[in-house]
Scaffold this active site. Structure first.
Site, short mmCIF file in Angstrom:
data_model
loop_
_atom_site.label_atom_id
_atom_site.label_comp_id
_atom_site.label_asym_id
_atom_site.label_seq_id
_atom_site.Cartn_x
_atom_site.Cartn_y
_atom_site.Cartn_z
N THR A 65 -9.58 -123.51 -15.17
CA THR A 65 -10.88 -123.41 -15.83
C THR A 65 -11.04 -122.01 -16.42
O THR A 65 -11.45 -121.85 -17.58
CB THR A 65 -12.01 -123.74 -14.83
OG1 THR A 65 -11.81 -125.09 -14.37
CG2 THR A 65 -13.38 -123.62 -15.47
N SER A 92 -2.44 -124.69 -13.32
CA SER A 92 -3.29 -124.66 -12.13
C SER A 92 -2.44 -124.91 -10.90
O SER A 92 -1.65 -125.87 -10.87
CB SER A 92 -4.37 -125.74 -12.24
OG SER A 92 -5.13 -125.80 -11.07
N ALA A 93 -2.60 -124.07 -9.86
CA ALA A 93 -1.74 -124.18 -8.67
C ALA A 93 -1.98 -125.47 -7.89
O ALA A 93 -1.04 -126.10 -7.40
CB ALA A 93 -1.98 -122.97 -7.75
N THR A 96 -8.70 -107.30 -8.03
CA THR A 96 -7.61 -107.35 -7.07
C THR A 96 -7.07 -108.77 -6.97
O THR A 96 -7.82 -109.73 -6.87
CB THR A 96 -8.10 -106.86 -5.69
OG1 THR A 96 -8.62 -105.55 -5.86
CG2 THR A 96 -6.98 -106.85 -4.66
N CYS A 102 -13.70 -134.20 -11.49
CA CYS A 102 -14.67 -133.17 -11.83
C CYS A 102 -15.96 -133.77 -12.36
O CYS A 102 -17.01 -133.17 -12.30
CB CYS A 102 -14.10 -132.23 -12.90
SG CYS A 102 -12.37 -131.90 -12.69
N1 PMP Z 1 -7.48 -129.15 -17.14
C1 PMP Z 1 -7.11 -130.35 -16.64
C2 PMP Z 1 -6.40 -131.33 -17.52
C3 PMP Z 1 -7.42 -130.66 -15.32
O1 PMP Z 1 -7.07 -131.86 -14.82
C4 PMP Z 1 -8.10 -129.71 -14.52
C5 PMP Z 1 -8.46 -130.01 -13.07
N2 PMP Z 1 -9.26 -131.14 -12.89
C6 PMP Z 1 -8.45 -128.47 -15.09
C7 PMP Z 1 -8.10 -128.23 -16.40
C8 PMP Z 1 -9.17 -127.42 -14.31
O2 PMP Z 1 -8.28 -126.80 -13.41
P1 PMP Z 1 -8.81 -125.92 -12.17
O3 PMP Z 1 -9.21 -126.91 -11.13
O4 PMP Z 1 -7.62 -125.10 -11.77
O5 PMP Z 1 -9.92 -125.07 -12.65
#
Ligand code: PMP
Length: 373
Positions: free
Chosen positions: A74, A192-193, A230, A317
C-alpha cells in the site's frame, strides 16, 4: 468431539508465515542495535537488512540497489503514484491501494486520472493510455480476485516507445509466475512480504536504476535516503527469508495449477450453473473466482467458514463492504454472477485432500451428494 483441522484457502489475502521467515524474524528480534549505528551491533543489523535486500532482489531479478523496503505494498503503490504526474492512467481492476491514492492525488493536484479499458476477460488495454513525459501508467501484474495476468512486458515496451513511466503492482505474482524486473521495462514495482509467506507490514518498492522518484518519507538517511525511518529489521529479515523460499515455489506452480484446475472441473461437474471467472484468460496458477448465480458470496463465505474453510468474497480488503467487487464490475459480469463470486486461492502447501474436502463442502452447501473419492 475433535473438529477437523481448518483448511486455509485464502493465500491471496495473506499467505501463512513460512517457518524460514519466522526463524529469521525471531533471530533478528533478539538482536540489539540500529542499522544506522556504526558499532558492531549496528553493523549486524545493517547486514541483516542488506542480506534481505539481496534475497528480494533475486526473487524478481532486480539489482539489490533497486530494492527499497517499505511498510507494504500500500505504501509502495502510494509512493509510486505520489510524484508530480500530469496524467495517471489505470484500470478499474487495479487494487484499491492504487485506485484510491491515484484518485486522491489527481483531485488534490489537478492531474488527470485516465481510466484504461478492461476486456470482459479482465485484460487491460494499456495501449489506449496517453503518452509522453509526465504520464504514469499503472498496470498490475496479476489480479488478486481473479488471478488474471496482464502483459506487463508488452506494456514495458509500449511505455519505452511512448515515453511514459510504468508502475506495476506485482504483489500477487512472486513464486507463482517468473518475474524479471531487469527485462520487463517497468520503472517501479510493488511487492508485499505477507503474500509470499513473510510478515504483514513489510514490502518493497523496486525502483529501476536511473528512475527519479522523490522520497515519500523524509527525515532520515535510511535506505540510501529514499525512505526515512528506522528499518523494521525483524520484518525485513522475515521478508528476505520468505523471498528466498518463494523462489522455489515456481517449481511447484504446475502442481498447484493442476489442483486448481481439478477443483474448478469438480465444481462445474457438481453445479453445472457455476461460472469460473476468466477461466479462459491467462491466470495465476493458484487462483479461482467461482460464482454460482442465485447465491450470495457473503453467505457462502460464512457457510464455508463454519465448515472449516477460509475463502473470501472478492478482495479481503474490501470485505465488510456490501456491493459487488469493482474488479468484477469492470469485467462487466452480470450483477447476479458478481454478487455470488467467491475467491479460492491455493498455496504450495495445499494438498489434493484439501481440494477434495473443499469440493465436498461445496456439494454439501449446494445440496448435492457428497463427492466421490
Ligand atoms: N496490491 C494487491 C494486488 C494486493 O492484493 C494487496 C493486498 N491485498 C495490496 C496491493 C496491498 O498490499 P499490502 O497488504 O502489503 O499493503
Amino acid at each position: 468431539m475433535t473438529s477437523a483441522p481448518r483448511k486455509y484457502l485464502d493465500y491471496n489475502a495473506s499467505a501463512p508465515l513460512r517457518a524460514e521467515a519466522r526463524a529469521a524474524m525471531l533471530r533478528a528480534l533478539d538482536l540489539p542495535g540500529n542499522p544506522s549505528s556504526v558499532h558492531a551491533e549496528g553493523r549486524h543489523q545493517r547486514a541483516i537488512v542488506d542480506d534481505a535486500r539481496d534475497a528480494v532482489a533475486a526473487l524478481v531479478n532486480a539489482r539489490p540497489s533497486e530494492v527499497v523496503f517499505t511498510s507494504g505494498a500500500t505504501e509502495s503503490n502510494t509512493w509510486a503514484l505520489s510524484a508530480p504526474w500530469t496524467r495517471v492512467a489505470f484500470a478499474d481492476v487495479e487494487h484499491v491501494s492504487v485506485r484510491e491514492p491515484a484518485a486522491q492525488i489527481a483531485a488534490a493536484r489537478g492531474c488527470e486520472a485516465i481510466p484504461l479499458p478492461v476486456s470482459d476477460a479482465g485484460v487491460v488495454d494499456f495501449a489506449s493510455a496517453p503518452s509522453g513525459p509526465g504520464t504514469l501508467v499503472v498496470l498490475q501484474m496479476a489480479n488478486n480476485e481473479t488471478g488474471v495476468l496482464q502483459d506487463v512486458a508488452r506494456a514495458g515496451i509500449w511505455a519505452t516507445e511512448h515515453g511514459a513511466r510504468l508502475h506495476t503492482d506485482a504483489v500477487q505474482a512472486p513464486g507463482r509466475v517468473k518475474i524479471d524486473f531487469a527485462s520487463l521495462g517497468v520503472h517501479t514495482m510493488s511487492l508485499s512480504a505477507h503474500k509470499i509467506g513473510g510478515p504483514k507490514g513489510a514490502g518493497a518498492l523496486v525502483i529501476g536504476a536511473g528512475v527519479d522518484l522523490d522520497p515519500l518519507f523524509t527525515g532520515g538517511g535510511q535506505e540510501q535516503r529514499r525512505r526515512a525511518g528506522t528499518e523494521n529489521v525483524a520484518a525485513i529479515a522475515g521478508f528476505g527469508a520468505a523471498a528466498q523460499a518463494a523462489l522455489a515455489d515456481l517449481d511447484a506452480a504446475a502442481r498447484v495449477q493442476r489442483l486448481r484446475d481439478s477443483l474448478e472441473a469438480d465444481i462445474l461437474r457438481a453445479t453445472p450453473g457455476a461460472v469460473i471467472v476468466a477461466q479462459e484468460a491467462a491466470r495465476l496458477p493458484n487462483t479461482s473466482a467461482i460464482a454460482l448465480p442465485g447465491t450470495s458470496a457473503e453467505t457462502l463465505v460464512i457457510k464455508f467458514d463454519l465448515k472449516g474453510f477460509a475463502v473470501s468474497a472478492g478482495a479481503a480488503c474490501s470485505s465488510g463492504k456490501v456491493g459487488a467487487s469493482h474488479v468484477l464490475s469492470a469485467m462487466r459480469l452480470k450483477p447476479e454472477i458478481a454478487r455470488s463470486a467467491i475467491r479460492v486461492s491455493l498455496g504450495t502447501d495445499t494438498t489434493d485432500a484439501d481440494v477434495a474436502a473443499f469440493v465436498a463442502a461445496w456439494r454439501d452447501i449446494h445440496g448435492g451428494a457428497s463427492v466421490a473419492a
